[in-house]
Design a protein around this motif. Structure first.
Motif, PDB file in Angstrom:
ATOM      1  N   THR A  88       0.862  -1.175   0.000  1.00  0.00           N
ATOM      2  CA  THR A  88       0.000   0.000   0.000  1.00  0.00           C
ATOM      3  C   THR A  88       0.899   1.225   0.000  1.00  0.00           C
ATOM      4  OG1 THR A  88      -1.730  -1.129   1.246  1.00  0.00           O
ATOM      5  CG2 THR A  88      -1.794   1.278   1.223  1.00  0.00           C
ATOM      6  N   LEU A  89       0.734   2.078  -0.982  1.00  0.00           N
ATOM      7  CA  LEU A  89       1.569   3.278  -1.113  1.00  0.00           C
ATOM      8  C   LEU A  89       1.188   4.297  -0.034  1.00  0.00           C
ATOM      9  CD1 LEU A  89       3.708   3.782  -3.333  1.00  0.00           C
ATOM     10  CD2 LEU A  89       2.016   5.195  -4.512  1.00  0.00           C
ATOM     11  N   ARG A  90       2.167   5.043   0.439  1.00  0.00           N
ATOM     12  CA  ARG A  90       1.882   6.135   1.373  1.00  0.00           C
ATOM     13  C   ARG A  90       0.943   7.152   0.703  1.00  0.00           C
ATOM     14  NH1 ARG A  90       5.103   6.422   5.902  1.00  0.00           N
ATOM     15  NH2 ARG A  90       6.930   5.060   5.857  1.00  0.00           N
ATOM     16  N   ASP A  91       0.100   7.740   1.486  1.00  0.00           N
ATOM     17  CA  ASP A  91      -0.827   8.743   0.976  1.00  0.00           C
ATOM     18  C   ASP A  91      -0.093  10.060   0.748  1.00  0.00           C
ATOM     19  OD1 ASP A  91      -3.241   9.829   0.168  1.00  0.00           O
ATOM     20  OD2 ASP A  91      -3.852  10.370   2.206  1.00  0.00           O
ATOM     21  N   GLY A  92      -0.375  10.712  -0.356  1.00  0.00           N
ATOM     22  CA  GLY A  92       0.141  12.056  -0.604  1.00  0.00           C
ATOM     23  C   GLY A  92       1.551  12.131  -1.132  1.00  0.00           C
ATOM     24  N   LEU A  93       2.115  11.025  -1.630  1.00  0.00           N
ATOM     25  CA  LEU A  93       3.462  11.058  -2.198  1.00  0.00           C
ATOM     26  C   LEU A  93       3.497  11.949  -3.439  1.00  0.00           C
ATOM     27  CD1 LEU A  93       4.724   7.353  -2.059  1.00  0.00           C
ATOM     28  CD2 LEU A  93       5.296   9.218  -0.510  1.00  0.00           C
ATOM     29  N   LYS A  94       4.615  12.669  -3.595  1.00  0.00           N
ATOM     30  CA  LYS A  94       4.786  13.532  -4.768  1.00  0.00           C
ATOM     31  C   LYS A  94       6.198  13.395  -5.316  1.00  0.00           C
ATOM     32  CE  LYS A  94       1.598  17.178  -3.213  1.00  0.00           C
ATOM     33  NZ  LYS A  94       1.476  18.630  -2.883  1.00  0.00           N
ATOM     34  N   ASP A 111       4.219  16.581  -8.977  1.00  0.00           N
ATOM     35  CA  ASP A 111       3.281  15.610  -9.535  1.00  0.00           C
ATOM     36  C   ASP A 111       3.009  14.502  -8.521  1.00  0.00           C
ATOM     37  OD1 ASP A 111       3.294  17.011 -11.888  1.00  0.00           O
ATOM     38  OD2 ASP A 111       4.567  15.591 -12.995  1.00  0.00           O
ATOM     39  N   PRO A 112       1.768  14.019  -8.431  1.00  0.00           N
ATOM     40  CA  PRO A 112       1.468  12.930  -7.494  1.00  0.00           C
ATOM     41  C   PRO A 112       2.129  11.620  -7.940  1.00  0.00           C
ATOM     42  CG  PRO A 112      -0.434  13.403  -8.881  1.00  0.00           C
ATOM     43  CD  PRO A 112       0.574  14.484  -9.160  1.00  0.00           C
ATOM     44  N   VAL A 113       2.511  10.817  -6.960  1.00  0.00           N
ATOM     45  CA  VAL A 113       3.053   9.480  -7.216  1.00  0.00           C
ATOM     46  C   VAL A 113       1.948   8.465  -6.969  1.00  0.00           C
ATOM     47  CG1 VAL A 113       4.751   7.748  -6.519  1.00  0.00           C
ATOM     48  CG2 VAL A 113       5.376  10.167  -6.515  1.00  0.00           C
ATOM     49  N   ASN A 168       9.133  18.219  -1.248  1.00  0.00           N
ATOM     50  CA  ASN A 168       7.946  17.391  -1.469  1.00  0.00           C
ATOM     51  C   ASN A 168       8.124  15.957  -0.985  1.00  0.00           C
ATOM     52  OD1 ASN A 168       6.186  19.280  -2.766  1.00  0.00           O
ATOM     53  ND2 ASN A 168       7.470  19.158  -4.589  1.00  0.00           N
ATOM     54  N   TYR A 169       9.288  15.658  -0.400  1.00  0.00           N
ATOM     55  CA  TYR A 169       9.544  14.282   0.034  1.00  0.00           C
ATOM     56  C   TYR A 169       8.631  13.879   1.184  1.00  0.00           C
ATOM     57  CZ  TYR A 169      11.746  10.286   2.290  1.00  0.00           C
ATOM     58  OH  TYR A 169      11.967   9.066   2.877  1.00  0.00           O
ATOM     59  N   LYS A 170       8.031  12.709   1.053  1.00  0.00           N
ATOM     60  CA  LYS A 170       7.185  12.165   2.101  1.00  0.00           C
ATOM     61  C   LYS A 170       7.488  10.672   2.165  1.00  0.00           C
ATOM     62  CE  LYS A 170       2.699  13.565   3.500  1.00  0.00           C
ATOM     63  NZ  LYS A 170       1.279  13.802   3.178  1.00  0.00           N
ATOM     64  N   GLY A 171       8.313  10.289   3.108  1.00  0.00           N
ATOM     65  CA  GLY A 171       8.685   8.886   3.238  1.00  0.00           C
ATOM     66  C   GLY A 171       9.133   8.602   4.649  1.00  0.00           C
ATOM     67  N   SER A 172       9.825   7.503   4.821  1.00  0.00           N
ATOM     68  CA  SER A 172      10.192   7.062   6.166  1.00  0.00           C
ATOM     69  C   SER A 172      11.506   7.640   6.664  1.00  0.00           C
ATOM     70  CB  SER A 172      10.282   5.534   6.192  1.00  0.00           C
ATOM     71  OG  SER A 172      11.357   5.090   5.364  1.00  0.00           O
ATOM     72  N   LEU A 173      12.289   8.275   5.783  1.00  0.00           N
ATOM     73  CA  LEU A 173      13.627   8.709   6.149  1.00  0.00           C
ATOM     74  C   LEU A 173      13.628  10.092   6.779  1.00  0.00           C
ATOM     75  CD1 LEU A 173      15.409   7.611   2.839  1.00  0.00           C
ATOM     76  CD2 LEU A 173      15.222   6.309   4.967  1.00  0.00           C
ATOM     77  N   LYS A 174      14.381  10.245   7.853  1.00  0.00           N
ATOM     78  CA  LYS A 174      14.574  11.551   8.464  1.00  0.00           C
ATOM     79  C   LYS A 174      15.788  12.206   7.821  1.00  0.00           C
ATOM     80  CE  LYS A 174      15.537  13.921  12.816  1.00  0.00           C
ATOM     81  NZ  LYS A 174      15.909  13.773  14.245  1.00  0.00           N
ATOM     82  N   VAL A 175      15.582  13.361   7.212  1.00  0.00           N
ATOM     83  CA  VAL A 175      16.652  14.053   6.497  1.00  0.00           C
ATOM     84  C   VAL A 175      17.277  15.076   7.437  1.00  0.00           C
ATOM     85  CG1 VAL A 175      17.253  15.369   4.439  1.00  0.00           C
ATOM     86  CG2 VAL A 175      15.371  13.722   4.361  1.00  0.00           C
TER      87      VAL A 175
END
Length: 534
Positions: free
Chosen positions: A105-111, A116-118, A223-230
């Motif tokens: 299941t893809l994360r909601d709101g990825l870009k 552009d939406p992913v 726009n990054y939305k994922g599990s990694l802390k930058v």
């Protein structure tokens, strides 16, 4: 302050369906100054390889280290290694008992970085693109167990596999599974040059001179939305011609950190230093070096020639004279720290023995001395590769059974010639795609192998590799993995030499160095910060 720090891998549990914390675009500590990382990796374009950074083509540690910063994958390797965890995905897992149906299941709101939406349609497009382009370096084979890909709505994706593959979650963490924007990456054509775009933690701007990317400038992707802390706002990778100039740049403060490839002398000097502004960190590593054979070539077609070389080479002397404490003798393509490792070459040949090598050649009717040229790359695995091949040449020639020449070639030409089968014997290094025995076996011995090797063993391809992939518990795969290593030692299409350690040298105001490299030598720039714990 201790000048040398040893980082041990963390113990990680079973595959997590959800990674609780999302990194997103917050958490950076940047003060505006880029954290600059030096490397001796060379990034070049040529007529034979015009698209070095396309995920459907890239298949070496240097180019993957560019892609890991910029292109998101469904899964990622956690700190300290262990089982893969979701990244672009919110959750993933096998939905059957046979490890043949894998759903995410893809994360909601990825870009993507351009806004552009992913969607899962983009994920499907990306992987089907890599499989259809089928680049000649064999990277697509990582996805070869995919039969069909099914999508449901914008967020659900199901991979139907053509055979059981317990290692599939690992493969979804590799850059070939990177999610690309169809607007930027044509379906049936590689993206030439050094431009890269994606939905990963950074955007990248290349600095290019004469067909060579001298610097990659990474800026945190808003726009990054994922599990990694930058942990930083900006980082750079600067390419140096050699380890000496890279070290000088670190000493002067022109760069903040250097990774591969440092010379043994540099590592020893930094390890012994009791003060100064640079810390040396030893990180768990799985790098291996080996000789590869074009087994249809007249000079090495007879298995006895390859076996005699395996019987003669003294790995202890090789490591001691060239690498010292920074490497260990390796008697299998699978490193000692990986589940399924077996000392198959030592079991087959024991200690170096000239009389046994001569008997092998005599029994096969091979005329001695056997004349061979061993090829190596001058600029891809570090400056001491030449010394390594001079030592191998000495050992083999001193036996009186071989007459060896050696020839060094820059990686840009070497890698193309190797895949075309122009070298009978050549030296290669390998940083695994993921920390599992499959990643030290399938890329070399399965169909569509990365070396384009003519060697093919039906039992390995049709029975043993599929058998090993059925076992989610990797201890249960040991029997089939051991049999593969035994066959490899008998046939010698590859000859393992040594397993190396990896190091990071950084100025002492840089934090996060313990995690900037994982055991597969994957660079994780997001872990770094300046003066603030990551």
């Amino acid at each position: 302050m201790n000048r040398k720090t040893l980082v041990l891998p963390a113990v990680v549990g079973l595959l997590a369906p959800v990674l609780a914390a999302c990194g997103g675009s917050d958490g950076g500590s940047g003060d505006g100054d880029a954290i600059v990382v030096g490397t001796t990796d060379r990034f070049t374009t040529s007529e034979a390889a015009p698209a070095p950074l396309d995920p459907a083509y890239a298949y070496d540690v240097g180019t993957w280290n560019i892609l890991r910063q910029t292109q998101q994958t469904l899964m990622t390797m956690p700190r300290g290694d262990g089982e893969p965890v979701p990244e672009a995905a919110e959750k993933c897992g096998f939905t059957d008992t046979g490890n043949e149906r894998y759903a995410c299941t893809l994360r909601d709101g990825l870009k993507f970085s351009n806004g552009d939406p992913v969607t899962v349609a983009d994920v499907k497009y990306s992987m089907e693109r890599a499989l259809s382009i089928k680049s000649d370096n064999g990277v697509f084979a990582l996805l070869s167990t995919i039969d069909t890909i099914e999508t449901q709505g914008d967020r659900e994706i199901i991979f139907h596999l053509n055979t059981a593959d317990a290692t599939f979650p690992f493969k979804l963490s590799t850059p070939v599974a990177g999610i690309v924007n169809p607007d930027d990456y044509a379906k049936d054509k590689l993206r030439d040059g050094f431009e890269v775009s994606g939905s990963g933690p950074y955007t990248m701007k290349p600095e290019v001179k004469g067909g060579v990317m001298t610097k990659a400038v990474f800026t945190k992707n808003p726009n990054y939305k994922g599990s990694l802390k930058v942990n930083n706002d900006k980082a750079e990778i600067v390419s140096f011609a050699d380890a000496e100039s890279m070290g000088a740049a670190l000493d002067k403060g022109d760069i903040d950190l250097m990774t591969r490839s440092m010379t043994p002398e540099q590592v020893q000097k930094l390890s012994n230093a009791s003060d100064g502004a640079v810390d040396l960190v030893e990180v768990s590593g799985l790098e291996i070096r080996y000789l590869a054979f074009t087994t249809t070539a007249p000079t090495v077609k007879d298995k006895a020639v390859r076996q005699a070389m395996a019987q003669l080479i003294n790995r202890n002397e090789l490591v001691s004279k060239v690498y010292g404490s920074q490497a260990e003798p390796l008697y299998s393509m699978v490193p000692a720290s990986i589940t399924g490792h077996s000392n198959s070459f030592f079991n087959q040949y024991g200690d170096p023995d000239q009389a046994k090598a001569k008997a092998l050649l005599d029994e096969a009717g091979v005329t001695t001395p056997v004349k061979l040229t061993m090829h190596y790359t001058t600029d891809h695995y570090g400056s001491v590769t030449k010394q390594e091949f001079e030592e191998l040449q000495r050992q083999l020639n001193d036996s009186g059974l071989f007459d060896i020449d050696i020839q060094g070639t820059p990686w840009e030409k070497f890698s193309v010639a190797e895949r075309k089968g122009e070298y009978d014997v050549y030296g290669m290094g390998w940083f695994p795609d993921f920390p599992d025995a499959d990643s030290f076996i399938a890329p070399f011995l399965d169909k569509d192998n990365t070396l384009n090797s003519p060697y093919s063993n039906a039992k390995i391809i049709n029975t043993l590799i599929p058998q090993s992939r059925r076992e989610a518990d990797r201890l249960s795969a040991v029997e089939s993995l051991t049999e593969i290593q035994k066959i490899t030692a008998q046939d010698v299409p590859l000859l393992p030499l040594w397993q190396g350690k990896q190091y990071v040298a950084a100025r002492d105001d840089i934090t996060g160095t313990a995690y900037v490299l994982n055991s597969s030598a994957s660079l994780q720039l997001w872990e770094l910060s300046r003066g603030v714990s990551g």
